[in-house]
Structure formats: C-alpha cells, structure tokens
Design a protein around this motif. Structure first.
Motif, short mmCIF file in Angstrom:
data_model
loop_
_atom_site.label_atom_id
_atom_site.label_comp_id
_atom_site.label_asym_id
_atom_site.label_seq_id
_atom_site.Cartn_x
_atom_site.Cartn_y
_atom_site.Cartn_z
N LYS A 82 27.85 -31.43 16.51
CA LYS A 82 26.84 -30.38 16.28
C LYS A 82 27.38 -29.30 15.35
CE LYS A 82 23.95 -27.09 18.74
NZ LYS A 82 23.91 -26.20 19.88
N LYS A 83 28.61 -28.86 15.60
CA LYS A 83 29.23 -27.81 14.76
C LYS A 83 29.40 -28.31 13.32
CE LYS A 83 31.95 -24.23 13.72
NZ LYS A 83 31.45 -22.90 13.53
N ASN A 84 29.84 -29.56 13.17
CA ASN A 84 29.99 -30.15 11.85
C ASN A 84 28.65 -30.19 11.12
OD1 ASN A 84 31.85 -31.61 9.97
ND2 ASN A 84 30.35 -33.23 10.28
N ASP A 85 27.61 -30.64 11.81
CA ASP A 85 26.27 -30.69 11.22
C ASP A 85 25.79 -29.30 10.82
OD1 ASP A 85 26.10 -33.43 11.42
OD2 ASP A 85 24.82 -33.43 13.20
N GLU A 86 26.07 -28.32 11.68
CA GLU A 86 25.66 -26.94 11.38
C GLU A 86 26.33 -26.43 10.11
OE1 GLU A 86 26.60 -24.72 14.91
OE2 GLU A 86 24.85 -25.49 15.99
N LEU A 87 27.62 -26.73 9.96
CA LEU A 87 28.35 -26.27 8.77
C LEU A 87 27.79 -26.93 7.51
CD1 LEU A 87 32.00 -26.21 10.15
CD2 LEU A 87 30.65 -24.24 9.42
N PHE A 88 27.53 -28.23 7.57
CA PHE A 88 27.01 -28.91 6.38
C PHE A 88 25.55 -28.51 6.11
CE2 PHE A 88 30.83 -31.41 6.68
CZ PHE A 88 31.12 -31.66 5.34
N SER A 89 24.78 -28.20 7.15
CA SER A 89 23.42 -27.71 6.95
C SER A 89 23.45 -26.35 6.26
CB SER A 89 22.68 -27.60 8.30
OG SER A 89 22.44 -28.88 8.82
N LYS A 90 24.39 -25.52 6.67
CA LYS A 90 24.57 -24.19 6.06
C LYS A 90 24.97 -24.35 4.58
CE LYS A 90 27.63 -20.36 7.14
NZ LYS A 90 28.55 -19.84 8.16
N LEU A 91 25.88 -25.29 4.32
CA LEU A 91 26.33 -25.53 2.95
C LEU A 91 25.20 -26.00 2.05
CD1 LEU A 91 28.66 -25.78 0.88
CD2 LEU A 91 29.04 -28.09 1.74
N THR A 92 24.32 -26.83 2.58
CA THR A 92 23.26 -27.44 1.77
C THR A 92 21.90 -26.77 1.95
OG1 THR A 92 22.89 -29.10 3.51
CG2 THR A 92 24.42 -29.69 1.75
N ALA A 93 21.88 -25.60 2.56
CA ALA A 93 20.61 -24.91 2.82
C ALA A 93 19.84 -24.60 1.54
CB ALA A 93 20.86 -23.63 3.61
N ASP A 143 22.10 -37.53 1.44
CA ASP A 143 20.86 -36.99 0.87
C ASP A 143 19.70 -37.13 1.85
OD1 ASP A 143 22.36 -36.40 -1.34
OD2 ASP A 143 21.31 -37.75 -2.70
N ALA A 144 19.68 -38.22 2.60
CA ALA A 144 18.61 -38.41 3.59
C ALA A 144 18.71 -37.35 4.69
CB ALA A 144 18.69 -39.81 4.19
N LYS A 145 19.93 -36.98 5.03
CA LYS A 145 20.15 -36.01 6.11
C LYS A 145 19.96 -34.56 5.65
CE LYS A 145 23.34 -35.09 9.85
NZ LYS A 145 24.47 -35.63 10.60
N TYR A 146 20.48 -34.22 4.46
CA TYR A 146 20.50 -32.82 4.02
C TYR A 146 19.62 -32.52 2.81
CZ TYR A 146 24.54 -32.68 7.14
OH TYR A 146 25.38 -32.77 8.22
N GLY A 147 18.98 -33.54 2.23
CA GLY A 147 18.08 -33.31 1.11
C GLY A 147 18.60 -33.95 -0.17
#
Length: 105
Positions: free
Chosen positions: A19-30, A83-87
């Motif tokens: 979850k923390k890893n996903d949050e960091l990458f979501s923040k990076l690719t926001a 790309d499917a996960k973060y855009g």
C-alpha cells in the motif's frame, strides 16, 4: 536472528508495504505534466528510494540496481502494466524521474 526477525516483520506487514509503495508511485505520477527534474518530483523519488532501501533489509542491491529498475520501466511489458495502473506515459515518466535522480551530474 535479527535478519530473520526483520524478514518475518516484513512478511507480516506486506499489505501495508504494498500500500505504501503504491501510494508513493501514485504521488509520483499524479501529474505527468510536472517536470520530472523538479524539486517536488525529485523529493518523491527520494522517498521511493529511501523506502525501497529500507525494505531491502540491509542487503546491498549493488551499484547497478537502480539502473536496472530504470531499464525495467522502459521495458514494453513493464510499461504496459505501469501505464495501466498509473496512467498512459507513467512508466517513461518514472524512468525519467529516476534517471534524473541518479544521474543529475
């Protein structure tokens, strides 16, 4: 014994770690329009690097580890998943941000 305790702790907390890893990458690719070399984006990459290093249980990943990670984000298969996960374009954005972080000289 300390290493085994740490491995058990990581295994028990794997959902939180993912979850923390996903949050960091979501923040990076926001916002993929932000400059990957900007202070804000580079600070997030720094968080990802610190978190990853912490999860490695003190193991030395070797000098080429992060270059391998950067290459992986350029791989077509990994790019499709990322790309499917973060855009669309997220994989090359992550690769570019990490490339700048490690090779800014």
């Amino acid at each position: 014994a300390e290493l085994m305790d740490r491995q058990e702790e990581l295994a028990e907390n794997k959902d939180d770690i993912i979850k923390k890893n996903d949050e960091l990458f979501s923040k990076l690719t926001a916002d993929l329009n932000k400059d990957a070399a900007s202070e804000e984006i580079q600070a997030i990459v720094g968080e990802i690097v610190a978190f990853t290093n912490e999860m490695m249980i003190g193991a030395d990943a070797g000098t080429g580890y992060w270059d391998t990670v950067i290459s992986a984000y350029s791989n077509d298969t990994a790019a499709g998943i990322t790309d499917a996960k973060y855009g669309a374009g997220a994989s090359s954005y992550i690769a570019g941000a990490m490339q700048y972080y490690f090779h800014k000289e």
